[in-house]
Design a protein around this motif. Structure first.
Motif, mmCIF file in Angstrom:
data_model
loop_
_atom_site.group_PDB
_atom_site.id
_atom_site.type_symbol
_atom_site.label_atom_id
_atom_site.label_comp_id
_atom_site.label_asym_id
_atom_site.label_seq_id
_atom_site.Cartn_x
_atom_site.Cartn_y
_atom_site.Cartn_z
ATOM 1 N N SER A 24 0.786 -1.242 0.000
ATOM 2 C CA SER A 24 0.000 0.000 0.000
ATOM 3 C C SER A 24 0.813 1.284 0.000
ATOM 4 N N VAL A 25 2.074 1.207 0.401
ATOM 5 C CA VAL A 25 2.813 2.461 0.583
ATOM 6 C C VAL A 25 2.875 3.281 -0.711
ATOM 7 N N GLY A 26 3.022 2.584 -1.822
ATOM 8 C CA GLY A 26 3.062 3.288 -3.099
ATOM 9 C C GLY A 26 1.759 4.014 -3.379
ATOM 10 N N LEU A 27 0.671 3.379 -2.999
ATOM 11 C CA LEU A 27 -0.653 3.984 -3.185
ATOM 12 C C LEU A 27 -0.759 5.269 -2.373
ATOM 13 N N SER A 28 -0.264 5.219 -1.162
ATOM 14 C CA SER A 28 -0.320 6.398 -0.302
ATOM 15 C C SER A 28 0.463 7.562 -0.911
ATOM 16 N N VAL A 29 1.675 7.248 -1.368
ATOM 17 C CA VAL A 29 2.515 8.329 -1.903
ATOM 18 C C VAL A 29 1.921 8.890 -3.191
ATOM 19 N N THR A 30 1.437 8.011 -4.082
ATOM 20 C CA THR A 30 0.888 8.546 -5.330
ATOM 21 C C THR A 30 -0.400 9.332 -5.078
ATOM 22 N N THR A 219 -9.774 -12.584 -8.711
ATOM 23 C CA THR A 219 -10.553 -11.514 -8.083
ATOM 24 C C THR A 219 -9.735 -10.692 -7.083
ATOM 25 N N TYR A 220 -8.449 -10.954 -7.039
ATOM 26 C CA TYR A 220 -7.538 -10.269 -6.110
ATOM 27 C C TYR A 220 -7.772 -8.755 -6.038
ATOM 28 N N PRO A 221 -7.785 -8.046 -7.187
ATOM 29 C CA PRO A 221 -7.881 -6.583 -7.099
ATOM 30 C C PRO A 221 -9.182 -6.103 -6.454
ATOM 31 N N PHE A 222 -10.273 -6.872 -6.598
ATOM 32 C CA PHE A 222 -11.533 -6.519 -5.951
ATOM 33 C C PHE A 222 -11.466 -6.829 -4.467
ATOM 34 N N GLU A 223 -10.985 -8.050 -4.202
ATOM 35 C CA GLU A 223 -11.105 -8.601 -2.871
ATOM 36 C C GLU A 223 -10.301 -7.836 -1.829
ATOM 37 N N TYR A 224 -9.097 -7.435 -2.193
ATOM 38 C CA TYR A 224 -8.225 -6.818 -1.191
ATOM 39 C C TYR A 224 -8.166 -5.305 -1.296
ATOM 40 N N LEU A 225 -8.816 -4.764 -2.337
ATOM 41 C CA LEU A 225 -8.781 -3.313 -2.533
ATOM 42 C C LEU A 225 -9.123 -2.559 -1.256
ATOM 43 N N ILE A 226 -10.191 -3.020 -0.606
ATOM 44 C CA ILE A 226 -10.664 -2.315 0.586
ATOM 45 C C ILE A 226 -9.560 -2.249 1.648
ATOM 46 N N TYR A 227 -8.771 -3.319 1.750
ATOM 47 C CA TYR A 227 -7.700 -3.310 2.759
ATOM 48 C C TYR A 227 -6.616 -2.299 2.408
ATOM 49 N N PHE A 228 -6.242 -2.258 1.109
ATOM 50 C CA PHE A 228 -5.188 -1.323 0.714
ATOM 51 C C PHE A 228 -5.651 0.111 0.947
ATOM 52 N N LEU A 229 -6.899 0.367 0.586
ATOM 53 C CA LEU A 229 -7.424 1.721 0.754
ATOM 54 C C LEU A 229 -7.508 2.106 2.223
ATOM 55 N N ILE A 230 -7.887 1.140 3.035
ATOM 56 C CA ILE A 230 -8.015 1.415 4.464
ATOM 57 C C ILE A 230 -6.659 1.796 5.056
ATOM 58 N N VAL A 231 -5.633 1.050 4.649
ATOM 59 C CA VAL A 231 -4.293 1.354 5.148
ATOM 60 C C VAL A 231 -3.946 2.797 4.815
ATOM 61 N N VAL A 232 -4.202 3.175 3.566
ATOM 62 C CA VAL A 232 -3.858 4.520 3.133
ATOM 63 C C VAL A 232 -4.716 5.557 3.843
ATOM 64 N N ALA A 233 -5.994 5.251 3.943
ATOM 65 C CA ALA A 233 -6.913 6.216 4.535
ATOM 66 C C ALA A 233 -6.584 6.470 5.998
ATOM 67 N N LEU A 234 -6.300 5.400 6.717
ATOM 68 C CA LEU A 234 -5.978 5.577 8.127
ATOM 69 C C LEU A 234 -4.590 6.157 8.309
ATOM 70 N N GLY A 235 -3.683 5.789 7.431
ATOM 71 C CA GLY A 235 -2.303 6.232 7.583
ATOM 72 C C GLY A 235 -2.115 7.692 7.234
ATOM 73 N N GLY A 236 -3.016 8.214 6.410
ATOM 74 C CA GLY A 236 -2.837 9.596 5.953
ATOM 75 C C GLY A 236 -2.131 9.597 4.614
ATOM 76 N N LEU A 237 -2.536 10.531 3.767
ATOM 77 C CA LEU A 237 -2.006 10.546 2.407
ATOM 78 C C LEU A 237 -0.615 11.151 2.348
ATOM 79 N N GLY A 238 0.153 10.647 1.402
ATOM 80 C CA GLY A 238 1.429 11.284 1.095
ATOM 81 C C GLY A 238 2.508 11.058 2.141
ATOM 82 N N THR A 239 2.268 10.178 3.089
ATOM 83 C CA THR A 239 3.328 9.905 4.049
ATOM 84 C C THR A 239 3.786 8.464 3.866
#
Lengths: 289, 328, 249
Positions: A24-30, A219-239
């Motif tokens: 997820s870290v890449g998602l957060s930074v982008t 179905t990987y991209p559907f199934e785990y998407l919510i987890y990746f987004l949650i990590v980013v959302a809780l962690g804060g963007l761009g960090t």
């Protein structure tokens, strides 16, 4: 016996959490850098997983090389997609960006099914990562110990790159203030591309590392998407630090829930996320919205 | 992405001939394709759902990825009423499903719409994941992954029995869609609809003229949720079954595709996009399931790159071009 | 008589930068009051504090003697504070008439109406047309705002503010960006406004200020430097030094 259960939950949760972080870290930074919610981020992780299982299972490529290939391969896919598609939509509205991502997810799911069938991929780990290792008189699954150690090293390296190198300084400057960075002569388009590439590569590496945790299937991209987004959302963007703590929290929390209250599944994790995001839209560890 | 209607207060609200077309086609299809009525009912139900999505995305400018949750809530409400409480009257179920979904929409709307952008998208996603997990785990109520069976539906008004060929289901869905279409159309032409256009155009200015923007967004979100709930109930009643996929993220994605295919914020985009998508899916997806998803994905990427107005948008620019060509 | 708008000890700072420094200010009923000051004096901040777009750190704002300090921007509009913005913030994709009608509908409380067509609300449309006629915009009622020349967009901005029937109207540089030979149009419109509206306007063009203002407040570094009639302000040495000196050479 409770102590033993707690140690076990912490251990598996930590392995799960570090994998979530690497992906997820890449998602957060982008997201922080380009303001682009790349919902298709899971596609890169899945690509990494398939690269590893295919190279090892079909061509007998050794594990370390397959891991490297997963990183490089998805980074290249990231490069191509960023230049070809994503970069054209940085100024488009959220809806258009979301649509592109859903389109990419559909394509990836279909390609995976055509290429590899609907079943989850299995891979035989090398002998030196099989079995258990004994630490302080307790047995732990060797591969998960490896995941934790490998990820820890990777994360340390990443943080050093972001916080100590010139490129890292540029990325941080661009996240803080894109226009300012551009006006002092930083080629932001180049920064975007490189960051996207690195983020995709890391996702691929995470997906490859986590083959036995997040099962590699279409179905990987559907199934785990919510987890990746949650990590980013809780962690804060761009960090890069925030998502780390968020990932650990979610990894351990989800493991604990599934271990002790399996009848509720991920309910409490989703509930916690809903509450936290609503109350602190900038995330638990974030400073920017 | 949105077409902009430039005037509400000077616009004529009379029904244009073209607006009757969907209804003529729908009635004609009833007589011409008696073997495809169950597909037809499905199309009508999804049009209703996509219409409700357009209200939120196209007219209120709220990008949500969790709209399937309201559809699912409506579907389970109708199903549970029948299977657990013996309430088998379809109109009663319909009203209950719409009300429950509307209330959930109101509650979550109050909570979610305080945020914007990425946080909002993720909150809608998280809430819909939450609903899915509840439906998945509360097996004694919902049947979990096996779905809720044992749903029986009484005849409509005690007279029109749901038949094997789907005749009743088709006309019933058509009637509900017609009523909702009329209400939505009225709403969009009203001062309320005008103020939604104002919010989409310039939210800060709307606040600057004293509009309580947030309250209005919650209103439209609840209304839309209620409509999605009605669609869900219709699905339960025509299938006599509810499955987990009525709640899933994939459905949220798919209805977004249908909407975008037809054209966002165009009212009739929901009709065209949904019909085109579901008919093509019916013809192709069974034969080539993988290629179908691949094609949809490629189409979607193509739309975002080249044709953001969808089918109706393409039609608009084509007629504009023709008109220019004829003038020259 | 209580003033239309009264401000007591208003403070606001951004970090170390003080942009409003214990401002005490009164706007009389029916006032034609100009707010002037060099760039960065805090004029726009003051307007944003009055309109509720910014929250003060300290101080109180009273409208007709009632405390509105804690109300949101939208609620202040409902209480009777209308404003225009320095740059155009219009509904760019909507027709001129709709821009004005939205504001009127909002004021009349009909904008939440779901079941009657907007075009059936004659009371809204008639009032909007009356305003457009007054501002010479009637011929353009169907034109989409973004297709209008800038000067006329400024007029639409004023029409929207008037559509709110404010008791207090704040005009933030109403003629900014308008060619000088057209700015009279805007000030003509302002001079025709109902006499009981209290008007506060920010303006850089001193000729316009001295022509239209009956009272002037000079702001510098977030504090009130002086206040008085145009004559008093013109003859004040401090003002001449820091402010008029620049613009009048």
């Amino acid at each position: 016996m409770l102590l033993s259960e707690i140690v076990s939950v912490l251990f598996h949760g930590a392995a799960y959490g570090t994998i979530l972080y690497v992906i997820s870290v890449g998602l957060s930074v982008t997201m922080g850098l380009m303001g682009f919610a790349n919902l298709a981020h899971g596609v890169f992780a899945m690509a990494g997983g398939y690269t590893l299982t295919t190279l090892m299972g079909w061509y007998g490529v050794p594990f370390p090389l397959a891991l490297l290939a997963a990183f490089v391969g998805t980074a290249v896919i990231g490069l191509i997609l960023e230049r070809l598609l994503y970069s054209r939509l940085y100024d488009a509205g959220e809806l258009v960006q979301v649509l592109l991502c859903i389109g990419l997810i559909f394509i990836a799911v279909a390609l995976a099914r055509i290429g590899f069938g609907a079943q989850a991929q299995r891979v035989a780990l090398p002998g030196y990562l099989q079995g258990q290792v004994s630490i302080l008189g307790r047995d732990f699954i060797a591969y998960r110990v490896f995941i934790i150690i490998f990820s820890a090293l990777l994360i340390t390296a990443l943080w050093i790159v972001i916080e100590r190198t010139r490129w890292g300084a540029i990325v941080r400057a661009a996240v803080d203030n894109g226009r300012m960075a551009q006006s002092i002569g930083i080629n932001t388009a180049m920064v975007f591309t490189l960051t996207f590439m690195l983020g995709s590569g890391l996702a691929g590496l995470g997906g490859a590392l986590g083959v036995d945790l997040l099962s590699v299937q279409p179905t990987y991209p559907f199934e785990y998407l919510i987890y990746f987004l949650i990590v980013v959302a809780l962690g804060g963007l761009g960090t890069v630090r925030g998502p780390f703590f968020a990932a650990l929290l979610i990894g351990i929390g989800d493991t604990a829930c599934k271990y002790w209250v399996p009848e509720f599944g991920s309910f409490f994790v989703f509930l916690a996320v809903t509450v936290i995001l609503g109350l602190r839209p900038k995330g638990l560890f974030g400073t920017r919205a | 992405m949105h077409p902009h209607i430039s005037t509400f207060y000077l616009a004529s609200v009379r029904v244009r001939a073209a607006e009757l077309l969907p209804w003529i086609v729908a009635l004609a299809a009833f007589f011409l394709f008696p073997d495809f009525l169950s597909l037809g009912a499905r199309i009508l139900i999804y049009i209703l759902l996509v219409l409700s999505l357009d209200l939120v995305i196209g007219y209120a400018g709220i990008v949500t990825l969790g709209h399937a949750a309201f559809f699912g809530i409506g579907a389970y409400t109708a199903g549970i009423l029948s299977a657990h409480f013996g309430i088998k009257d379809p109109l009663l179920q319909l009203a209950a499903a719409g009300t429950v979904a509307c209330l959930v929409g109101f509650g979550t709307g109050l909570y979610v719409l305080r945020t914007s952008g990425l946080t909002l998208i993720m909150l809608t996603l998280a809430i819909s994941a939450l609903c899915l997990e509840v439906a998945n785990k509360a097996t004694s109520w919902t049947g979990g992954a096996d779905g809720l069976s044992g749903v029986t539906i009484a005849p409509i008004l005690g007279y029109f029995r749901f038949d094997l060929w789907g005749k009743t289901a088709y006309l019933y869905s058509l009637a509900v869609l017609f009523v909702v279409w009329w209400l939505v159309r009225t709403l969009l032409n009203s001062p309320f609809g005008a103020s939604l256009a104002g919010i989409r155009d310039n939210r800060t200015r709307m606040e600057g003229i004293g509009a309580l923007v947030n309250r209005r967004l919650v209103q439209v979100y609840s209304i839309s949720a209620g409509i999605a709930g009605l669609a869900g109930a219709l699905l339960t009643q025509t299938n006599q079954f509810v499955g987990l996929n009525a709640l899933g993220f994939e459905l949220s994605g798919e209805i977004l595709v249908m909407l975008v295919l037809g054209g966002v914020g165009r009212l009739y985009g929901a009709f065209i996009g949904t019909a085109a998508y579901l008919i093509a899916q019916d013809q192709l997806a069974k034969k080539f399931p993988e290629d179908w998803y691949l094609g949809v994905g490629i189409l979607l990427v193509g739309v975002t790159m080249f044709a953001r107005g969808g089918l109706l948008g393409a039609l608009d620019s084509l007629t504009a071009r023709l008109r220019r060509a004829l003038k020259l | 008589m209580t003033p239309a708008l009264e401000v007591k000890g208003l403070c606001r700072s951004f970090g170390a930068l003080i942009v409003a420094d214990h401002i005490d200010f009164q706007l009389e009923r029916g006032a034609r009051h100009a707010l002037i000051g060099p760039n960065g004096a805090g004029k726009s901040t003051f307007v944003n504090l009055l309109a509720g777009r910014l929250r003060p750190d300290a101080g109180r704002i009273l409208l007709d003697g009632q405390d509105i300090t804690r109300l949101s921007a939208a609620h202040r509009v409902k209480r009777g504070i209308g404003r225009t913005f320095q740059t155009n913030t219009l509904f760019r994709h909507l027709a001129v008439l709709d821009n004005v009608a939205l504001a009127i509908a909002e004021r009349m409380g009909v904008s939440g109406q779901l079941f009657r067509a907007a075009s059936a609300h004659q009371e809204v449309i008639e009032e909007a047309r009356a305003l457009l006629t007054m501002l010479n915009l009637m011929a353009l009622e169907k034109t989409v705002v973004r297709d209008l020349p800038y000067g006329q967009q400024r007029l639409v901005e004023i029409a929207i503010a008037l559509g709110l029937r404010p008791r207090v109207l704040i005009l933030d540089e109403p003629a900014a960006g308008v060619p000088s030979h057209e700015s009279y149009l805007i000030f003509d419109a302002i001079s025709q406004m109902p006499a009981d509206i209290a008007i506060l306007f920010i303006e850089h063009d001193m000729d316009l200020v001295f022509r239209f203002a009956r009272r002037i407040t000079v702001l510098a570094s977030g504090a009130i430097l002086m206040e008085g009639t145009p004559k008093e302000v013109e003859s004040d040495r401090k003002v001449r030094e820091i402010y008029l000196g620049e613009s009048r050479g």
